[in-house]
Design a protein around this motif. Structure first.
Motif, PDB file in Angstrom:
ATOM      1  N   ALA A 101      11.947  -6.726  -2.713  1.00 17.79           N
ATOM      2  CA  ALA A 101      11.742  -5.324  -2.180  1.00 17.79           C
ATOM      3  C   ALA A 101      12.904  -4.378  -2.541  1.00 17.79           C
ATOM      4  O   ALA A 101      12.764  -3.281  -3.100  1.00 17.79           O
ATOM      5  CB  ALA A 101      12.035  -5.329  -0.644  1.00 17.79           C
ATOM      6  N   SER A 102      14.252  -5.045  -2.938  1.00 18.86           N
ATOM      7  CA  SER A 102      15.478  -4.285  -3.321  1.00 18.86           C
ATOM      8  C   SER A 102      15.154  -4.066  -4.761  1.00 18.86           C
ATOM      9  O   SER A 102      15.590  -2.712  -5.139  1.00 18.86           O
ATOM     10  CB  SER A 102      16.706  -5.029  -3.018  1.00 18.86           C
ATOM     11  N   LYS A 103      14.567  -4.919  -5.467  1.00 19.28           N
ATOM     12  CA  LYS A 103      14.447  -4.553  -6.953  1.00 19.28           C
ATOM     13  C   LYS A 103      13.407  -3.398  -7.043  1.00 19.28           C
ATOM     14  O   LYS A 103      13.475  -2.666  -8.060  1.00 19.28           O
ATOM     15  CB  LYS A 103      13.748  -5.636  -7.692  1.00 19.28           C
ATOM     16  N   TYR A 104      12.556  -3.275  -6.275  1.00 20.67           N
ATOM     17  CA  TYR A 104      11.290  -2.178  -6.107  1.00 20.67           C
ATOM     18  C   TYR A 104      12.192  -0.659  -5.889  1.00 20.67           C
ATOM     19  O   TYR A 104      11.820   0.299  -6.529  1.00 20.67           O
ATOM     20  CB  TYR A 104      10.398  -2.503  -5.239  1.00 20.67           C
ATOM     21  N   TYR A 105      13.146  -0.934  -4.669  1.00 21.95           N
ATOM     22  CA  TYR A 105      13.532   0.516  -4.178  1.00 21.95           C
ATOM     23  C   TYR A 105      14.695   0.912  -5.187  1.00 21.95           C
ATOM     24  O   TYR A 105      14.984   2.167  -4.990  1.00 21.95           O
ATOM     25  CB  TYR A 105      14.005   0.278  -2.868  1.00 21.95           C
ATOM     26  N   ALA A 217       4.020  -2.085  -1.358  1.00 19.22           N
ATOM     27  CA  ALA A 217       4.006  -2.401  -2.699  1.00 19.22           C
ATOM     28  C   ALA A 217       5.466  -3.216  -3.018  1.00 19.22           C
ATOM     29  O   ALA A 217       5.476  -3.885  -3.933  1.00 19.22           O
ATOM     30  CB  ALA A 217       4.050  -1.035  -3.729  1.00 19.22           C
ATOM     31  N   ALA A 218       6.342  -2.996  -1.964  1.00 21.93           N
ATOM     32  CA  ALA A 218       7.631  -3.499  -2.343  1.00 21.93           C
ATOM     33  C   ALA A 218       7.479  -4.963  -1.521  1.00 21.93           C
ATOM     34  O   ALA A 218       8.670  -5.634  -1.749  1.00 21.93           O
ATOM     35  CB  ALA A 218       8.746  -2.824  -1.323  1.00 21.93           C
ATOM     36  N   GLY A 219       6.381  -5.387  -0.793  1.00 20.89           N
ATOM     37  CA  GLY A 219       6.243  -6.649  -0.319  1.00 20.89           C
ATOM     38  C   GLY A 219       6.551  -6.774   1.134  1.00 20.89           C
ATOM     39  O   GLY A 219       6.683  -7.820   1.536  1.00 20.89           O
ATOM     40  N   PRO A 234       7.893   6.190   0.192  1.00 20.81           N
ATOM     41  CA  PRO A 234       9.092   5.212   0.173  1.00 20.81           C
ATOM     42  C   PRO A 234       9.857   5.089   1.647  1.00 20.81           C
ATOM     43  O   PRO A 234       9.686   6.075   2.420  1.00 20.81           O
ATOM     44  CB  PRO A 234      10.331   5.970  -0.725  1.00 20.81           C
ATOM     45  N   SER A 235      10.148   4.042   2.142  1.00 26.24           N
ATOM     46  CA  SER A 235      10.862   3.775   3.304  1.00 26.24           C
ATOM     47  C   SER A 235      12.086   4.385   3.448  1.00 26.24           C
ATOM     48  O   SER A 235      12.662   4.573   2.483  1.00 26.24           O
ATOM     49  CB  SER A 235      11.095   2.107   3.611  1.00 26.24           C
TER      50      SER A 235
END
Length: 339
Positions: A101-105, A217-219, A234-235
């Motif tokens: 999730a961090s890699k996504y955001y 999408a970020a899981g 986005p969150s």
């Protein structure tokens, strides 16, 4: 006719700005009035516009490109591995420890553009107000007068979120109607009847929202698109240590707030010497509605430096200090509030 101008050419530079931010304010208008039928019907109309094109100064602490890759070697403090309870070697977080999730955001986050770890720029905003008014007075008789008026206001503006490109478009529309009847029944008795209606609607939207369910999408589980189609995106992310997170201007954006207020009043007054006797009646009602995503339809995730000695390092590992989520909202409001 009138015109008021404000320009940054006349302003001093903000101490914290790299250069003087743009300031453009033009306020202008016109009014006209006169008789339609001599001594019987009169009209008055006015228009006023305010056009503001200013810049917002950004002087915000932000993460660096290296930090997004897990490289905190530029920091003087130790980044602690919460599993080993010891500093990461060289202040480097291994790639396999960074959460999906961090890699996504991470690519969405504001990135420092100056050596001191700050993001500095001036970003433009818009704020306009268009207001028009029309009024007609009708002298029915020597003792009776009737007038009606209509006021229209439109206020489009832009609100900046967590970065200059995150723009929320806000529009307020208002319609105001009024009617007044006055009858001088005698030299010391006056009857006044009034009625009015005001309709207001504010809408705010952001082009980044309502397209991709980024949480999913970020899981991150628990954020199904069904039922929150308008609010996916986005969150919201919040970090300790002053780093800029992710947020969008406008409560629960996208959203809308609207309502009506109307009233009517009858007033009879009789004057005798130094005394006034009055009797009357007044009735009013209002309707107020809302439609927005509330606080956290996309999820709020906070990283408050509880695990690694740095809020952003906590984020990379996926160790949140707290999170919140609300179910999608249905349209809500008050159908009637009479008085």
């Amino acid at each position: 006719l009138w015109e008021y101008v404000q320009n940054d050419a006349f302003n001093a530079r903000n101490t914290f700005a790299a250069k003087t931010p743009r300031v453009r304010r033009n306020q202008f208008g016109a009014a006209i009035g006169g008789p339609v039928i001599k001594n019987k019907v009169f009209f008055f109309g006015s228009f006023e516009g305010t056009v503001i094109r200013n810049q917002q100064t950004w002087n915000t602490q932000a993460v660096t490109s290296a930090m997004k890759q897990g490289n905190f070697s530029a920091l003087s403090k130790n980044i602690i591995d919460p599993l080993a309870q010891a500093p990461f070697a060289g202040n480097l977080i291994p790639s396999n420890r960074i959460s999906g999730a961090s890699k996504y955001y991470a690519p969405m986050l504001l990135e420092a553009n100056s050596p001191d770890g700050q993001f500095r720029t001036n970003a433009g905003t818009k704020n306009n107000t268009w207001e028009g008014m029309g009024r007609v007075d009708y002298q029915l008789t020597d003792s009776q007068r009737l007038y009606g008026r209509y006021v229209r206001v439109r206020q489009p503006s832009t609100l900046l979120g967590y970065k200059p490109e995150s723009v929320t478009n806000d529009v307020v529309n208002q319609h105001n109607f009024g009617l007044n009847y006055t009858w001088a029944m005698s030299g010391n008795t006056v009857l006044t009847l009034t009625s009015g209606l005001m309709k207001t609607r504010e809408t705010y939207t952001n082009d980044a929202l309502g397209k991709v369910n980024d949480a999913e999408a970020a899981g991150i589980q628990g954020f199904a698109t069904t039922g929150r189609e308008k609010w996916i995106g986005p969150s919201n992310l919040g970090f300790a240590n002053g780093y800029q997170g992710i947020y969008f201007a406008g409560w629960g954006a996208p959203g809308a707030l609207w309502g009506d207020v109307y009233n009517t009043k009858a007033d009879l007054r009789h004057f005798r010497g130094a005394h006034t006797m009055a009797v009357g009646f007044e009735y009013g009602n209002s309707k107020v509605y809302g439609d927005h995503g509330s606080c956290c339809s996309r999820g709020n995730f906070n990283f408050y430096n509880q695990y690694t000695n740095d809020g952003f390092a906590d984020f990379l590992l996926g160790y949140t200090s707290g999170s919140s989520r609300n179910a999608p909202l249905a349209e809500f409001g008050t159908n009637s509030a009479p008085y």
